[in-house]
Write an enzyme that holds these catalytic residues in place. Structure first.
Site, PDB file in Angstrom:
ATOM      1  N   CYS A  68       0.873  -1.163   0.001  1.00  0.00           N
ATOM      2  CA  CYS A  68       0.036  -0.048  -0.059  1.00  0.00           C
ATOM      3  C   CYS A  68       0.862   1.215  -0.072  1.00  0.00           C
ATOM      4  O   CYS A  68       0.531   2.225  -0.850  1.00  0.00           O
ATOM      5  CB  CYS A  68      -1.125   0.115   1.129  1.00  0.00           C
ATOM      6  SG  CYS A  68      -0.061   0.073   2.787  1.00  0.00           S
TER       7      CYS A  68
ATOM      8  N   HIS B 217      -5.985   2.677  -4.151  1.00  0.00           N
ATOM      9  CA  HIS B 217      -4.806   1.978  -2.992  1.00  0.00           C
ATOM     10  C   HIS B 217      -4.721   0.508  -3.575  1.00  0.00           C
ATOM     11  O   HIS B 217      -5.135  -0.115  -4.402  1.00  0.00           O
ATOM     12  CB  HIS B 217      -5.521   1.692  -1.771  1.00  0.00           C
ATOM     13  CG  HIS B 217      -6.863   1.271  -1.824  1.00  0.00           C
ATOM     14  ND1 HIS B 217      -7.190   0.425  -0.791  1.00  0.00           N
ATOM     15  CD2 HIS B 217      -7.808   0.877  -2.780  1.00  0.00           C
ATOM     16  CE1 HIS B 217      -8.468  -0.157  -0.995  1.00  0.00           C
ATOM     17  NE2 HIS B 217      -9.021   0.387  -2.163  1.00  0.00           N
TER      18      HIS B 217
ATOM     19  N   HIS C 177      -2.477   1.165   6.776  1.00  0.00           N
ATOM     20  CA  HIS C 177      -2.918   1.106   5.318  1.00  0.00           C
ATOM     21  C   HIS C 177      -2.878   2.583   4.843  1.00  0.00           C
ATOM     22  O   HIS C 177      -3.064   3.652   5.623  1.00  0.00           O
ATOM     23  CB  HIS C 177      -4.317   0.389   4.951  1.00  0.00           C
ATOM     24  CG  HIS C 177      -4.733   0.214   3.658  1.00  0.00           C
ATOM     25  ND1 HIS C 177      -3.945  -0.548   2.896  1.00  0.00           N
ATOM     26  CD2 HIS C 177      -5.604   0.654   2.901  1.00  0.00           C
ATOM     27  CE1 HIS C 177      -4.546  -0.540   1.578  1.00  0.00           C
ATOM     28  NE2 HIS C 177      -5.437   0.320   1.454  1.00  0.00           N
TER      29      HIS C 177
END
Length: 398
Positions: free
Chosen positions: A276, A348, A336
């Site tokens: 990520c 993402h 994240h």
């Protein structure tokens, strides 16, 4: 999700325990308090700073052992002990190590080097570095070198991925003309002909020394001396590329969408695969910015924009952070990150690079991430110690 640790370069405390008669107390780890104080002040994040020190008591005094890439931290520890009238013998190795014989700089020489948390191929993939990336070298163990990338990350690379250089050799390389590869993925050739044998694969962001141009190809030199030919339509003069580097929310969004479907790869920071934070890092790098490696580091840069799900205040290019909110008994944990692209959507890397929505009515509504949303930060056009603007910082070229 990106781990909040990479290297086992932790502070070592020596406890004098084991074969003592039952009932006797073991000694307190030697100088633990002093070492901890210095480590907390100078090296709170072991991903980017090494302070691996221990104190061993022998014949009434202490021997300081270990290694560090922070001379100021070691000096501060010795001053603290001297001020406290504590006798000690200094055996701490200051990195870079003497065995490098001055070759303390290096260049990545393959399209994507996999950097490990330990000096072995079976170790965790900590991060990656792309061809032409200048790094600092601190020491060698066998065929592996402990390096630090421009974003500060410490990791190990095997000898096939790096060429060691002296400071003078690095300065000479930086003075050369260069090109940057701009296509997502491709290859170089042994001759200025796409039917020729390949020299290597390439990924976006690879930087080469430019030799000349012929027949629609750039002749380039790899850091290890190989010669290759790259299509001019797939690359660009590094200097001209920098001139155009005025990133906007639109350009960041455009770059991010070119990576749609890219597979998730723990530790990945290239167009071969990304985690990520490796994804957001790659987006910004391809727009002329080097940002911190992990989500838990990226969240400490830039300007706060939102923490109450007021998504109307967000702009394209803003970074959204997700994780566990702080409670009375636990601290916040960022796990994240994604990037806002407008229309209630963010892009993402989770499973693969894809677009999710914060709109409950949308087909791609991401309830899971909305429920663990923490905050949004804006790093575009922001000045911050953790952000490197390649236009202002001569990372690849003086």
């Amino acid at each position: 999700m990106r781990a909040t640790y990479v290297l086992c370069l932790s502070l070592v405390f020596v406890a004098f325990v084991s074969c003592e008669p039952k009932g006797e107390k073991s000694e307190i780890p030697a100088l633990q308090e002093e070492i901890t104080t210095i480590k907390t002040q100078y090296a709170p994040d072991k991903r980017v700073a090494m302070f691996q020190v221990e104190a061993v008591e022998e014949t009434g005094s202490f021997i300081l052992k270990g290694e560090s890439n922070l001379p100021d931290a070691v000096a501060a520890l010795k001053t603290m002990l001297a001020d406290s009238s504590i006798a000690f013998v200094d055996s701490i190795q200051i990195l870079p190590a003497a065995h490098l014989e001055g070759n303390t700089q290096g260049l990545i020489t393959i399209s994507v080097a996999n950097l490990r948390s330990k000096p072995k191929h079976s170790a965790e993939l900590a991060t990656q570095a792309t061809l032409g990336t200048p790094v600092a070298i601190y020491k060698k163990e066998g065929d592996w070198s402990l390096i630090q990338t421009p974003d500060g990350y410490l990791a190990w690379v095997d000898e096939g991925g790096i060429v060691p250089l002296s400071h003078d050799e690095m300065r000479a390389w930086k003075a050369t003309d260069k090109i940057i590869y701009t296509k997502t993925y491709g290859r170089s050739y042994a001759e200025p002909n796409e039917n020729a044998l390949p020299v290597s694969d390439l990924v976006a962001g690879n930087v080469f020394e430019l030799l000349n141009e012929q027949n629609g190809f750039y002749a380039v030199k790899y850091p290890d001396g190989r010669i290759g030919y790259i299509k001019t339509t797939e690359s660009e003069s590094y200097g001209q590329w920098l001139v155009k580097m005025k990133p906007t929310g639109e350009s960041l969004t455009s770059t991010s969408k070119q990576l749609m479907g890219l597979p998730y790869l723990w530790g990945g920071t290239s167009t071969k695969g990304v985690d990520c934070s490796g994804f957001t890092k790659t987006i910004f790098f391809l727009n002329g910015m080097v940002i911190p490696r992990d989500a838990s580091q990226q969240v400490h840069t830039g300007k706060p924009i939102d923490s109450v799900q007021d998504f109307g205040s967000l702009e394209k290019g803003d970074l959204l952070f997700f994780g566990r909110k702080a409670t009375d008994s636990t601290s916040e944990k960022v796990v994240h990150v994604g990037m806002w692209i407008g229309d209630d959507q963010f892009i993402h890397s989770s499973g693969q690079v894809h677009i999710s929505s914060m709109n409950e009515e949308a087909e791609n509504y991401d309830e899971y991430n909305r429920n663990r949303y923490l905050r949004t930060k804006r790093i575009l056009r922001e000045e911050d110690q953790g952000l490197i603007n390649l236009v202002k910082n001569p990372l690849f070229k003086d």
